[in-house]
Each structure stands twice: as structure tokens, then as C-alpha cells.
Motif scaffolding. Sequence first.
Motif, short mmCIF file in Angstrom:
data_model
loop_
_atom_site.label_atom_id
_atom_site.label_comp_id
_atom_site.label_asym_id
_atom_site.label_seq_id
_atom_site.Cartn_x
_atom_site.Cartn_y
_atom_site.Cartn_z
N MET A 112 0.80 -1.22 0.00
CA MET A 112 0.00 0.00 0.00
C MET A 112 0.83 1.27 0.00
O MET A 112 0.39 2.31 -0.45
CB MET A 112 -0.94 0.00 1.20
N ARG A 113 2.02 1.19 0.57
CA ARG A 113 2.88 2.39 0.57
C ARG A 113 4.21 2.05 -0.05
O ARG A 113 4.89 1.12 0.38
CB ARG A 113 3.13 2.88 2.00
N GLU A 114 4.59 2.83 -1.02
CA GLU A 114 5.85 2.58 -1.72
C GLU A 114 7.05 2.92 -0.83
O GLU A 114 6.92 3.70 0.11
CB GLU A 114 5.90 3.42 -3.00
N GLY A 115 8.18 2.35 -1.17
CA GLY A 115 9.41 2.60 -0.43
C GLY A 115 10.11 3.86 -0.93
O GLY A 115 9.60 4.57 -1.79
N PRO A 116 11.31 4.10 -0.40
CA PRO A 116 12.03 5.34 -0.70
C PRO A 116 12.68 5.36 -2.08
O PRO A 116 13.17 6.39 -2.51
CB PRO A 116 13.10 5.40 0.39
N SER A 118 15.44 3.90 -3.00
CA SER A 118 16.84 3.46 -2.97
C SER A 118 17.03 2.58 -1.75
O SER A 118 16.37 2.76 -0.72
CB SER A 118 17.78 4.66 -2.93
N ILE A 211 -1.76 -8.46 10.64
CA ILE A 211 -1.17 -7.14 10.92
C ILE A 211 0.35 -7.23 11.05
O ILE A 211 1.07 -6.31 10.69
CB ILE A 211 -1.81 -6.44 12.14
N LEU A 214 1.81 -7.56 7.41
CA LEU A 214 1.75 -6.27 6.73
C LEU A 214 2.84 -5.33 7.27
O LEU A 214 3.49 -4.62 6.51
CB LEU A 214 0.37 -5.63 6.91
N ALA A 215 3.05 -5.36 8.56
CA ALA A 215 4.03 -4.45 9.17
C ALA A 215 5.46 -4.86 8.80
O ALA A 215 6.29 -3.99 8.49
CB ALA A 215 3.85 -4.42 10.69
N GLN A 218 6.12 -3.86 5.31
CA GLN A 218 6.27 -2.42 5.21
C GLN A 218 7.64 -1.96 5.74
O GLN A 218 8.25 -1.06 5.19
CB GLN A 218 5.14 -1.71 5.96
N TYR A 219 8.10 -2.60 6.78
CA TYR A 219 9.42 -2.28 7.32
C TYR A 219 10.50 -2.49 6.25
O TYR A 219 11.35 -1.62 6.01
CB TYR A 219 9.71 -3.15 8.55
N ASN A 222 10.21 0.05 3.55
CA ASN A 222 10.73 1.35 3.99
C ASN A 222 12.25 1.42 3.93
O ASN A 222 12.82 2.51 3.93
CB ASN A 222 10.27 1.66 5.42
N LEU A 223 12.89 0.25 3.92
CA LEU A 223 14.35 0.23 3.80
C LEU A 223 14.78 0.18 2.34
O LEU A 223 15.98 0.11 2.03
CB LEU A 223 14.93 -0.97 4.56
N GLY A 224 13.81 0.18 1.43
CA GLY A 224 14.15 0.28 0.01
C GLY A 224 14.15 -1.03 -0.75
O GLY A 224 14.49 -1.06 -1.93
#
Lengths: 399, 399
Positions: A112-116, A118, A211, A214-215, A218-219, A222-224
Motif C-alpha cells: 500500500m505504501r511505496e518505499g524510498p 533506494s 497485521i 503487513l508491518a 512495510q518495514y 521502507n528500507l528500500g
Amino acid sequence: MDPMDDQPRANDVTSPASDREAGFAVGADFRRFSQKDDIFCRSFWDPEVRSDRSDMFYETYRTPKMKWRSVDGFTQRDYALRNASWHVTDIFAELREDADRREGFLDPYTVMREGPGSELPVASPETMAREVKRSARVLGADLVGITGYDERWMYTHAYSRETETEKPQEIPRGLDNVVVIAQSMDKGLLRTAPSALSGAATGATYSRDTIVLLAIAQYITNLGYRAVASMNDSALVIPLAIKAGLGEYGRHGLLITREFGPRVRIGKVFTDMPLAHDRPVRFGVREVCDVCRACTDGCPAKAIAGGEPSTLMHNRSNIQGIRKWTTDAEKCFRFWANQNTDCSICVRVCPYNRDFSEWWSRAWRWLAGTRLRRLALWLDRVGGRGKRLRPSLWWDAAG
Amino acid sequence: MDPMDDQPRANDVTSPASDREAGFAVGADFRRFSQKDDIFCRSFWDPEVRSDRSDMFYETYRTPKMKWRSVDGFTQRDYALRNASWHVTDIFAELREDADRREGFLDPYTVMREGPGSELPVASPETMAREVKRSARVLGADLVGITGYDERWMYTHAYSRETETEKPQEIPRGLDNVVVIAQSMDKGLLRTAPSALSGAATGATYSRDTIVLLAIAQYITNLGYRAVASMNDSALVIPLAIKAGLGEYGRHGLLITREFGPRVRIGKVFTDMPLAHDRPVRFGVREVCDVCRACTDGCPAKAIAGGEPSTLMHNRSNIQGIRKWTTDAEKCFRFWANQNTDCSICVRVCPYNRDFSEWWSRAWRWLAGTRLRRLALWLDRVGGRGKRLRPSLWWDAAG
């Protein structure tokens, strides 16, 4: 220096050496499994499995208003709690139903949420593995292990509810590592199995599973890196869990963990983050199941074989070409459908279904891992563990 | 016979007797609070609170790509984990954003599945309360208490992000009981406060809170009653939690529970199901906070008063007409905004921030409840509990 360093590493999880270490006996006639042949999928498209009773079974999960049965453990409060326990899992499963997706069961979870964009540089796969595990635990995972991607356990195809046929498997290539988690199920509820009440242990654990998966995904995102959270969809999870060191395979076809015995639900996250792999664990389960028949004898549907591991296929819901203890999913599911809820008798009666925070359970596990395993099983039987608790007594218990 | 039977029951939770029992000092000039004056709402509409720093603060929760700071505890892995911990909470908060709803924070959760249309007959409010608590616990609640609806703690209005003004409070009338739950936060992460890393304890607990609240509300709905799940929206939850017997009020303005000290997040479910109420508990917190200044001294923003309970209002984010320890939310939030994450120093340093599964912590709690409370506080200080752990050491810890 790590004393393990000069031992052969099981980095190629598909190698015969890795299979041997995990206790897998995969034959030349092995064939990958299509999710369409999973008993739950068959209960939609296959007239040999689908029936008025199986339709009714699913209906009890959706419709709170009817009085399904008046037997203790199957009354309105039991179904109310069971269905509430599934609520969050259901929400996620139904979130993209319009797109013919049933996430967590037939399709992996959508990112649902894209990473950075890189990637965080990785010090070493060992460091990253340690950090991912530490993170997974504070995000709510009970057990975490890591293994490699293994095509053999991937479903050849996913299953579409809408068209009642196969659809493409969608885990992208290049996600070479798998973080496997196991979530413990409530022991008290399972004492009442079989009942709608004990089904609340299943639903509540899936909700926590959802949950946490999903988390974790996402972690990693979030690290790319790429990460796809997956629960019952996309792959057979038990072989992954065994290779990831979460436990051994039991006669009832379930994973048996050191920490919670068979009382777990399993999920996984596929990722391209470089991660060191865990190795399989052995603590005596194979040898205990060889001589124990608690689940075979306890199963009212006679779905659990009492003999040696074999390559027997009861029906198309079995996987071809692996020598193992194999249950008959048709008999198992027919029992579920007939009683309008899932059944966990094989979990309840399993001698490893214990609370290992108690010292005597840890002592029992140790004993069961020695040549005195028959004594351990005898102690288990005379101790009376595994008896069913009347559901109304669960409700009556104080607090 | 219950020996409590001949004591006055606190069934009218709004009565002076009930307030006295809970330690509430509500004056004649009391005025209900509008959520618009909550510091988080003000950080959108109020130029006195909103700043580039506060906008940046929120941005760090949404955008994983930037390197926000290079200080230990504020690196990419710390933010990656913190934001992952919020992921499930965020999904639910954003699910109905199109309808100007931010569920769990500004609006209660929408009921997604209707009930059966007729109510399960209730044996007695006591029985139902017991069953609801038992259910809540297997659905994942750490602590559960029940109290009555009290208009005083309801926000006069909700807040609309879209229009940046008040909108109507929407909890329906007739939901006369409130099930209050508290979820424990990870103690290890909080040792690193203040840091983006310790913010993962907040997010992970909200995520558990969310799924448990939704499940409890669905359980009650499935029994035929009305139930609305609510987290930070709709009402001030600390007075409800105190009346529901979950803990006492602390100098830092937080609930202090017997089981986890101040290390909890709180949520609630409003319902019309007949439920017996709990009574407030006392275990010495009031008297300890009277003489302890750990949070006052520990707060770098100087937001926590060191004096006696008073009716002082620092600013419009305080509630009018209650004599109590009152923090300065503007100072508190400014510190959050400046460091790009939430702060839990007051939780970390609180002498009740202990693991009460350890016997010495239970012994300490007992001692703190006696006249030897100054000795207890002295032991706490010389013992070194409450010191900050460097975030990189948290990551380095094995497993």
C-alpha cells in the motif's frame, strides 16, 4: 570465529543436502501443487467437495443472525466470538474483492505504501537478518525464521473465486528470501475443540498474523527493498517454516514448534533484501510421531494416517512425490462442514500442545527428545492432558 | 453473598460519590472539551501550534525516502520500523478519508458488518460483563474494564481535517456502557526514548489496539446489540479508564496501571449491551506522584508541572474546571515536532514503568503503596532504572 563457519551452509535451500537436513524426502516424480486443488478452493468448484453443508459452513462465518445449532459450544455467543475473531482478517481479505482478490488466502497482500526508491546499504546478511527478526518481534511476531525462496513450494497457479479457475501466480521473480513467522494460538479456547468457540483461536491468530505480516513487509519496503506479505496464499508454508528453523513436521501434517507445539498459524514475507538463512531444528518430533497415534486416534473423521510416512495420495488435494505423513483433506473438511466450524482436535490432543512456559512442560519436551519417549507419551496419557473442556465451562470461568 | 452488596454501588458514574471514589475533583466551572482544541488538531488549524517543523514532523510518518537526521535513533532503520509499526493503524485511519473521516483518531470506526437484528437475552449484566471481558482477552486485549457513559468526557464536537473546523460528535445516544481496554507497549523500545525507534512502541500498540477494538465491537454486534469502537476519537479516555478500574491518574497526565504502569495505550467501545460496571482501583499512585518528580525533572520541554494538582489552564488544550496535575501540551508537542517523532521520556522515567512479571517489581509496587514510598522512590533512583538505552544498542542486542 563462529564454529559453524567450517560446516556446509545450507544456502541452496533446494539442494539434496538441505532437504536431508530438513528431513524432506522429495522424489523424482514430485509435482508442484496448484492452489485450485486446495480443499478450500475445491469446496467452491469441485462437486465432489461442495455440498449444501459446505455452503452452510461458509454461511455461518458471514451471517450472525441464525441459530445454527443448540449444542454447547455452537450457540450464538460461540459464533459471535468466532466471527468477531475473524473480523480484521475478513476486512483485509475483502478489501480488494472487486478486483477478484482475496488477500491473505488466495492472493498476497497488496503493497500500500511505496518505499524510498533506494536501498539501505546492508552491512551483512547476518546483520540484516538479526535486525529483521528483532523488528518482527516488536511488531508482534511470536516466532521468526528466515529461509530461501524455493520454487517447489510455490503454487503453480493461484485460484480465482470469480471464475472458479486457475489464475497466474503473482509473487515476482527475484524475491530470493522468505521471512517466515508463526503466531501462537490461544490454548484455553483450543481445549474446547471441536466447537465454534475454539474457532475463535483460529480467527484471532489470523488477525494478528495479518497485521504483523503487513508491518514486516512495510518495514522492509521502507528500507528500500521489495517485500510481499503472504499468509495462506501463493505457497505451501510448512516446508518453508521447517527450513526456516521454526519446527518439525508432525504426523497430523502440522508444524510442531518448540515454543508452542502445533498451536500456531504461519505466514511469510517474500523479499529481495539480503538475509542470512536459518537452519532446520530437530528436537525429537519425528521420533515421537513415529510411535504416537494421539492425532490418528483422536480424529473423528479418520483423516490422519496411522502408518509410516508414504507417497500415498488420498486425492488431488495431496501433493505428489513427497514421502511423508499425509492426511486426507476431503475427510477432514467434510467433518468441518458437517459441524459448521473448523476443527482442531488434532491440535488439542497432540502431546506437544503444552504451555512451555511451565517447567514441567519443558521437562516433558526434553524427555520426549530422548530414548524415553514412550515413557513421555505414557506420562502424557495418564496425566489427562488433551481432554476436551466443555465450552460452557470456558465461558463460566472467572474473569 | 458478595460482601460488596451492602456498599453503595457506583452505578451513576456521574454522581459526586462516584467522582470522589475515582479521585476526580470536578468544579462548578467545568466545561466539556472540543476535539478541535486537542493539540494534534491545533497543529493543523492553529498558527500558534502549526509550523514548518510540525508539518515536517507529520511528513516523516508518510515519506520513507529522506534521511531526516543522522543522530543515533533517528536513522533510516529507526524510521522504517516506526512507520511500519503504524502501518495497520494508518490503513484503518485512511480507509474512509474520502468521507472526511480519520477513524480511530478523529472519528469512531464504522461498523462494517451488521448484527442479527435481535438481541441475545442477557442473563444478568454481571454475566455479560464477565463474558465480554473473557472474549476481549482472547481477542487480544491486555486489560479490560467497564464503566458507564459519561457525557462530561465526550468531546462537544469532533474535528474535520477537511474543513479545519468542528463537526458534530457522532456517538449515538443510548450507548450507556463503555468497555475500556488498555494495551501494553513494548518496554525495550521505550528504553530508547526519545527516538524514532521508541515511536515504534506507539505505532505497534495502536495497531493491536485497532484490531482488538474492532473485534470486540463486532462480538457485541453479533450478539444483537449496538457497539461503536473508538480509539483517540470521540471522548477523553483517561477518566473512562480510571472509572473502569484500569488504573490511577499520574502526574504526567497518563494512566498508570497496576500491570504495566504508564506503558499502555487505551481504547474503548460504546455499547447498549447491559453490562455491570467496575470500580476504580487505588494502589498508591496518587501518594507516590505527590512526592515524586521523575517525569517533571525528566521532561526536556518542561511540560510537566512539579507542584500540587490545580485548575490551572496552560492554554486552550487543557480542560476547564478540573483540579488535577496538568501538562502543557504546547510545550510537549513542540518538542515532538522539533525532534521529528513522538516522545515517551515521561513513560521511560516513571518509577511505575516496570515489568511486573518480575517479583522484585511487584515487591517495589507493594512498597510504593505503603508509607515507605519515599524509600521505594530512593531505591528506584539508586537502582538506575529508567536510564536511556542508546538506540544502536537496541539494534545490536542478540536475537
